[in-house]
Design an enzyme around this catalytic site. Structure first.
Site, PDB file in Angstrom:
ATOM      1  N   HIS A 104       5.482  44.203 -38.059  1.00 31.12           N
ATOM      2  CA  HIS A 104       4.110  43.943 -38.805  1.00 31.12           C
ATOM      3  C   HIS A 104       3.078  44.920 -38.459  1.00 31.12           C
ATOM      4  O   HIS A 104       2.668  44.831 -37.482  1.00 31.12           O
ATOM      5  CB  HIS A 104       3.913  42.654 -38.393  1.00 31.12           C
ATOM      6  N   HIS A 123       2.138  35.532 -44.512  1.00 33.37           N
ATOM      7  CA  HIS A 123       0.698  35.422 -44.112  1.00 33.37           C
ATOM      8  C   HIS A 123       0.172  33.891 -44.370  1.00 33.37           C
ATOM      9  O   HIS A 123      -0.232  33.476 -45.619  1.00 33.37           O
ATOM     10  CB  HIS A 123       0.041  36.440 -44.926  1.00 33.37           C
ATOM     11  N   ASP A 163       0.478  43.543 -35.855  1.00 33.62           N
ATOM     12  CA  ASP A 163      -0.588  43.689 -37.138  1.00 33.62           C
ATOM     13  C   ASP A 163      -1.506  44.755 -37.042  1.00 33.62           C
ATOM     14  O   ASP A 163      -2.676  44.389 -37.462  1.00 33.62           O
ATOM     15  CB  ASP A 163      -1.208  42.348 -37.157  1.00 33.62           C
TER      16      ASP A 163
END
Lengths: 304, 423
Positions: free
Chosen positions: B58, B177, B303
């Protein structure tokens, strides 16, 4: 005290020094330590009394005042505010009073500005309004002598009120007995945020109260968030003469940061009677308190 | 090439032993104690650890469209600096990676930079809107690995259900998400005592868990295989834990900031702490850590969400959400999970390697095995160092961890046998 951003970071001693100096100004002190210094008022949000109050305070101290009307300009970038302030500094401005709709914007810009200009928070978003809290405190001391163990009730839109937050932060330092009263949708998001007591019922809240501080109902916000309309609020929370007489302490003082919505959060009749006059005295005290703030912040500052 | 005397940790086989690895033509040829030096280049790694190359399932590389924030090149260099040998960039670029042309473009750009395992996650729906599912098989046949509208939730449950069934039928997954936009609307930081004190609009914790709960019902209904990205709240962890107990085929990741920081760390309205989901409470941090411990949370992803320094210096309300992640992820995990005794090293490495590899069905990643590509990470478990964001390979040279002292870090990234020294 270097700047006035958030009352939380101002010591009790500094607060009392401002109160005492304000008292001197109110009793006729003419001596200013900041004559000819330059103050810029940067109001990115509408304001009548705060702006006028700072302007008059500055004038009485013999300062030069630059008055921006920025309520119609949009400011989206912190760095452009930084640029404006750094430019003002090089133009000879010693201090800025900033009013802005974004919480924390002064904290943000202070981190970026490299020059020793003084910052005064004239109200930022829903964060803080320290000069209002100081003038409220001044008024309370004038009327009831002390706030220690006095029951001070703040009623209305507490979660969106910078006035409420700064008052809570200031009054907590002086051991006031602080109570909040609001419908659920106007309460703080977390009961842990502040060490205060919460009430839904206004009668219970103001029982024996020494100070009742009524906050402005912000209609625009209610519309946007889908809250019940102001008449629903009025039914349950409007403060009027009968309510105060019946439940509050005999010497209760009524406060409001203004501008008031008559017959919504407070009755018109109450505003116009003897009790309501405190609100005008609050505004008057604001000038002396702001003189004290400006004099304190700028008296040691060097000329540019 | 002969890597000598390193402690080799390979979670897939629970292997943890000091050994040598011989690499020929980018392939692992031999693993064993005291391998004889032939005519190889020898790298002595005494005191170091070799793990399978780290995998980040991610990240955001911002190209095409936002190359001031990051490019595929700087993003990959940053990933390599973080010890990664495989990365999965998300689709919210401009144009979106929801079509073959853009997918091919980013894959070619990545090839120009390095041989890093590059596994794009394509959009679930065209334009990340709530209207139309992408051409799943075409994208999968041309290099896509999974699907996500990351940055935005899919809130049309009909569309999510159909997309999940179809994507699963092609042996791929959705990475979700999970966010309820009506609750998130305009929020800046976690809703709670800190947002109340600072006068910032809050993002309630149920913004995430409500979406997780709703999506779990869809997964249950279609018996789908589904992955939850960046889990940050206690209730989300509890919901996923229960779903796994019930036999649902769900997996989950969290990011290092959710077990390293809380809302209490947000100081002075500094937007370097602004991230989505927001930094939560101490209680949430503990729950996320427990989720990592009991396996509810399968893996750790970065992320990595870079922005320009200029953007991150804006007032916190206007600044974009995101933290640069590659170059601090492993060190934060070693510091806050391993050195604190919360997670054994083997389990931590699992969450960075074979776990994401299994979730995504990656070949040649996450496992140290003879005849596999030599995708490896060399780690110094005990080196103490101070994060210096101004030295990041990423264009995002601002970080909430700037100036923080960490213990342990990657030292060498080996991609198909090619050595990249770190630092």
């Amino acid at each position: 005290m270097e700047h006035l951003i958030d009352i939380k970071n101002i010591s009790k001693e500094d607060i009392l020094n401002i109160v005492n100096l304000a008292k001197e100004f109110k009793s006729g002190r003419k001596n200013s330590d900041v004559e000819k210094k330059t103050l810029a008022l940067m109001f990115y949000e509408n304001s009548t009394r705060t702006r006028c109050s700072f302007e008059i305070a500055g004038q009485k101290l013999g300062m030069n005042i630059i008055n921006f009307d920025l309520s119609h300009s949009s400011l989206s970038k912190g760095e452009s505010l930084k640029d404006t302030i750094e430019n003002l500094y090089f133009l000879g401005v010693n201090a800025v009073v900033i009013r802005h709709s974004l919480s924390g914007i002064i904290n943000n810009v202070m981190r970026l500005v490299k020059y020793p200009i003084k910052f005064v928070n004239g109200g930022d978003g829903t964060h803080a309004h320290p000069s209002q809290a100081l003038l409220d405190f001044y008024t309370m001391l004038e009327k009831i002598g002390t706030v220690e163990n006095k029951k001070i009730v703040i009623i209305g839109d507490v979660s969106h009120s910078r006035v409420a937050k700064s008052n809570i932060n200031l009054l907590s330092k002086f051991n006031a007995d602080i109570h909040l009263c609001a419908p659920s949708y106007l309460e703080f998001e977390s009961f842990d945020a502040f060490n205060v007591k919460y009430h839904k019922d206004v009668k219970e809240a103001i029982a024996g109260a020494n100070v009742v501080m009524v906050l402005r109902v912000q209609n625009e916000r209610h519309e946007k968030e889908g809250y019940p309309d102001s008449l629903e609020y009025k039914r349950l929370y409007e403060i009027d003469t009968d309510l105060l007489k019946k439940y509050a302490s005999n010497d209760v003082i009524l406060m409001h940061p203004g501008p008031a919505n008559r017959n919504i959060e407070v009755s018109s009749e109450l505003l116009d009677n003897r009790v309501g006059k405190t609100i005008l005295e609050q505004a008057q005290n604001g000038v002396y308190v702001r003189m004290a703030i400006l004099n304190t912040l700028l008296k040691q500052g060097k000329e540019v | 090439m002969l890597l000598k005397n390193a402690r080799i940790i390979n979670p897939k086989t629970n292997f943890d032993k000091i050994s040598d690895i011989r690499i020929e033509n980018g392939i692992i040829k031999e693993i064993g104690v005291d391998l004889t030096v032939k005519d190889d280049e020898v790298i002595d790694l005494t005191g170091k650890i070799i793990t399978p190359g780290l995998i980040d399932m991610h990240c955001h590389l911002r190209e095409p469209g936002f190359t001031a924030k990051e490019t595929i090149k700087t993003g990959i260099l940053s990933a390599i600096e973080g010890g990664y040998t495989a990365i999965c960039p998300m689709a919210n670029t401009n144009p979106f990676v929801d079509n073959l042309t853009t997918l091919t473009y980013i894959i070619n750009r990545a090839k120009e930079v390095s041989d890093i395992g590059f596994y794009p996650i394509c959009a679930v729906t065209k334009g990340l809107t709530e209207e139309k599912i992408v051409n799943v098989s075409e994208l999968l046949d041309n290099g896509a690995i999974a699907f996500s509208n990351d940055g935005k939730p899919v809130e049309n449950m009909h569309l999510l259900k159909e997309a999940l069934k179809y994507i699963n039928s092609h042996n791929s997954i959705i990475s979700s998400h999970s966010e309820d936009s009506s609750l998130a609307n305009g929020g800046v930081i976690n809703e709670g005592k800190v947002s109340a004190r600072l006068g910032l609009k809050g993002i309630p914790s149920i913004t995430e868990s409500l979406a997780v709960a709703r999506e779990l019902e869809v997964v249950r209904a279609v018996n789908g295989r589904y992955h939850f990205a960046h889990i940050s709240t206690k209730r989300s962890v509890e919901l996923i834990r229960q779903a796994k107990k019930d036999g649902l085929k769900v997996t989950a990741e969290t990011a290092p900031h959710y077990f390293s920081l809380t809302e209490d760390d947000i100081i002075d309205y500094d937007a370097k702490y602004k991230v989505n989901p927001p930094l939560r409470t101490k209680e949430d941090l503990i729950a996320v850590t427990e989720g990592l411990q009991d396996g509810t949370i399968d893996c750790i992803a970065t992320d990595h969400a870079p922005h320009t320094v200029h953007e991150k210096l804006l007032p916190i309300q206007n600044a974009p959400m995101g933290i640069a992640g590659f170059e601090t992820a492993l060190a934060l995990a070693l510091t806050n999970l391993v050195h604190t005794g919360k997670l054994p090293l083997m389990e931590l490495i699992r969450k960075f390697t074979i776990a994401p590899s299994d979730i995504l069905n990656l070949k040649n990643q996450g496992n140290i095995e003879i005849n596999n590509e030599a995708n490896l990470t060399v780690i110094d478990l005990n080196e103490e160092w101070i994060v210096n964001a101004s030295k990041f390979k990423s264009k995002c040279r601002i970080s909430p961890f700037d100036g923080v002292k960490l213990k342990g870090r990657p030292k060498i990234t080996i991609i198909k046998g090619k050595i990249y020294n770190i630092g």
